[in-house]
Design a protein around this motif. Structure first.
Motif, short mmCIF file in Angstrom:
data_model
loop_
_atom_site.label_atom_id
_atom_site.label_comp_id
_atom_site.label_asym_id
_atom_site.label_seq_id
_atom_site.Cartn_x
_atom_site.Cartn_y
_atom_site.Cartn_z
N TYR A 3 0.82 -1.20 0.00
CA TYR A 3 0.00 0.00 0.00
C TYR A 3 0.86 1.26 0.00
N ALA A 4 0.41 2.24 -0.78
CA ALA A 4 1.07 3.53 -0.79
C ALA A 4 0.63 4.38 0.39
N ILE A 5 -0.66 4.33 0.70
CA ILE A 5 -1.24 5.12 1.79
C ILE A 5 -2.14 4.22 2.62
N THR A 6 -1.97 4.28 3.93
CA THR A 6 -2.88 3.56 4.83
C THR A 6 -3.28 4.47 5.98
N THR A 7 -4.50 4.33 6.42
CA THR A 7 -4.94 4.97 7.66
C THR A 7 -5.69 3.92 8.47
N ASP A 8 -5.52 3.97 9.77
CA ASP A 8 -6.18 3.03 10.68
C ASP A 8 -6.93 3.80 11.76
N ASN A 9 -8.24 3.69 11.73
CA ASN A 9 -9.10 4.32 12.74
C ASN A 9 -8.74 5.79 12.93
N LEU A 64 3.75 4.69 2.37
CA LEU A 64 4.67 3.60 2.00
C LEU A 64 5.30 2.96 3.23
N GLY A 65 4.48 2.82 4.27
CA GLY A 65 4.93 2.16 5.49
C GLY A 65 5.56 3.08 6.51
N TYR A 66 5.80 4.35 6.17
CA TYR A 66 6.41 5.30 7.10
C TYR A 66 5.33 6.10 7.81
N PRO A 155 6.89 9.43 -5.57
CA PRO A 155 6.11 8.26 -5.99
C PRO A 155 4.61 8.42 -5.74
N ILE A 156 4.26 9.34 -4.83
CA ILE A 156 2.85 9.56 -4.49
C ILE A 156 2.50 11.02 -4.70
N ILE A 157 1.39 11.26 -5.38
CA ILE A 157 0.95 12.62 -5.67
C ILE A 157 -0.46 12.80 -5.11
N ILE A 158 -0.64 13.85 -4.32
CA ILE A 158 -1.95 14.16 -3.75
C ILE A 158 -2.43 15.46 -4.36
N LEU A 159 -3.58 15.40 -5.00
CA LEU A 159 -4.13 16.55 -5.71
C LEU A 159 -5.49 16.91 -5.12
N ASP A 160 -5.57 18.09 -4.53
CA ASP A 160 -6.82 18.56 -3.91
C ASP A 160 -7.47 19.57 -4.86
#
Length: 305
Positions: A3-9, A64-66, A155-160
């Protein structure tokens, strides 16, 4: 799956107001992921947390796990973000602006200049290289904003809301470029008020409302499961004594409105049945459901509300 992005609760409170209510995201590497929701749903708060601009109340998020809190410097270096609000020094020429942005990520000046020129050319801005930001049109400023997000080749691009306020030609140019870099392996997280943009670009969308993920899935699958496609058949005259077997339909002024999940497959079957009933068909129109209809059905709101 990586996974590139993860969120938990993931939760965020502003005083007594709960902006995020324990959301879980799993965004695979290389995906084009859309986060859709009405104004105030929690989209920008989520992006702020992922980029270290908003503090987490509870839960966790990682790039990315960080961990975005414990390993902020590393996680932030892996993301290029284009925020909704334009943010740059209005007195810098374009090349210097992009080179300065690259310098924040430790890119040497020569490499930064090469990268800046590459992006200015890509976005049709090379003729504006010495022009200061304050002299550009709104659409050009939006292009520079996206170029800033890409300058360190993350490696990851966030576009709002990347195409807010730009003309149709520029929007399609941006769509083509974003599709290209996604196919090359970039992970893209997109928020947008243009439903057709998400429907065209994203392989997965999540609809967020009042700080909660309402549904997630592939746009065509969501439309098929949640939408209501319609076959509209105008006939010469409908005899109310006749019935269509195994169809959910209504008749108004000699026009049949038949609900179906698979209109293209069902149309020949339907027309065959009408022929057997000796009904003269004058016109057939297929009205397919859209992601916007699914959005309104789930949230009760227009995406612009």
């Amino acid at each position: 799956m990586e996974y590139a992005i993860t969120t938990d609760n993931l939760s965020k409170n502003y005083g007594t107001f709960q902006a995020l209510k324990g959301i879980d995201l799993r965004i695979p590497k290389g995906s084009f992921y859309g986060l859709l929701g009405p104004n105030g749903a929690g989209k920008t708060t989520t992006i702020g947390i992922l980029t270290g601009l908003v503090n987490i109340t509870s839960g966790s998020a990682s790039i990315l796990g960080y961990d975005v809190v414990k390993q902020y410097k590393k996680s932030r270096s892996l993301v290029g973000v284009s925020p909704q609000e334009l943010n740059f020094d209005p007195f810098f020429p374009l090349d210097e602006l992009l080179m300065l942005q690259a310098g924040y990520y430790g890119i040497k000046r020569k490499d930064a200049r090469d990268r800046a020129m590459e992006l200015l050319k890509q976005f049709g801005l090379e003729s504006k290289i010495n022009v200061k930001m304050r002299q550009l049109s709104g659409g050009m400023k939006r292009r520079v904003q996206i170029a800033k997000a890409l300058v360190h080749d993350p490696p990851i691009i966030i576009l709002d809301e990347p195409t807010a306020g730009v003309d149709i030609e520029l929007r399609h140019m941006m769509w083509d470029y974003l599709t290209k870099i996604n196919k090359e392996g970039k992970t893209i997280l997109l928020t947008t008020h243009y439903i057709e943009e998400a429907e065209k670009l994203c392989d997965t969308v999540a609809i967020i409302d009042q700080g909660e993920i309402v549904i997630e899935g592939n746009p065509p699958d969501l439309i098929r499961k949640m939408g209501k496609n319609m076959i509209c058949v105008r006939v010469n005259e409908w005899d109310t004594k006749k019935t269509l077997d195994n169809w959910d339909y209504t008749v108004v002024n000699n026009q049949l409105h038949i609900q179906t999940k698979t209109p293209d497959m069902d149309m020949p079957v339907l027309l065959n049945q009408l022929s057997k009933l000796q009904v003269q068909v004058l016109e057939v129109v297929v009205k397919k459901s859209s992601l916007e209809e699914v959005f309104i059905k789930l949230t009760g709101k227009s995406i612009n509300v």
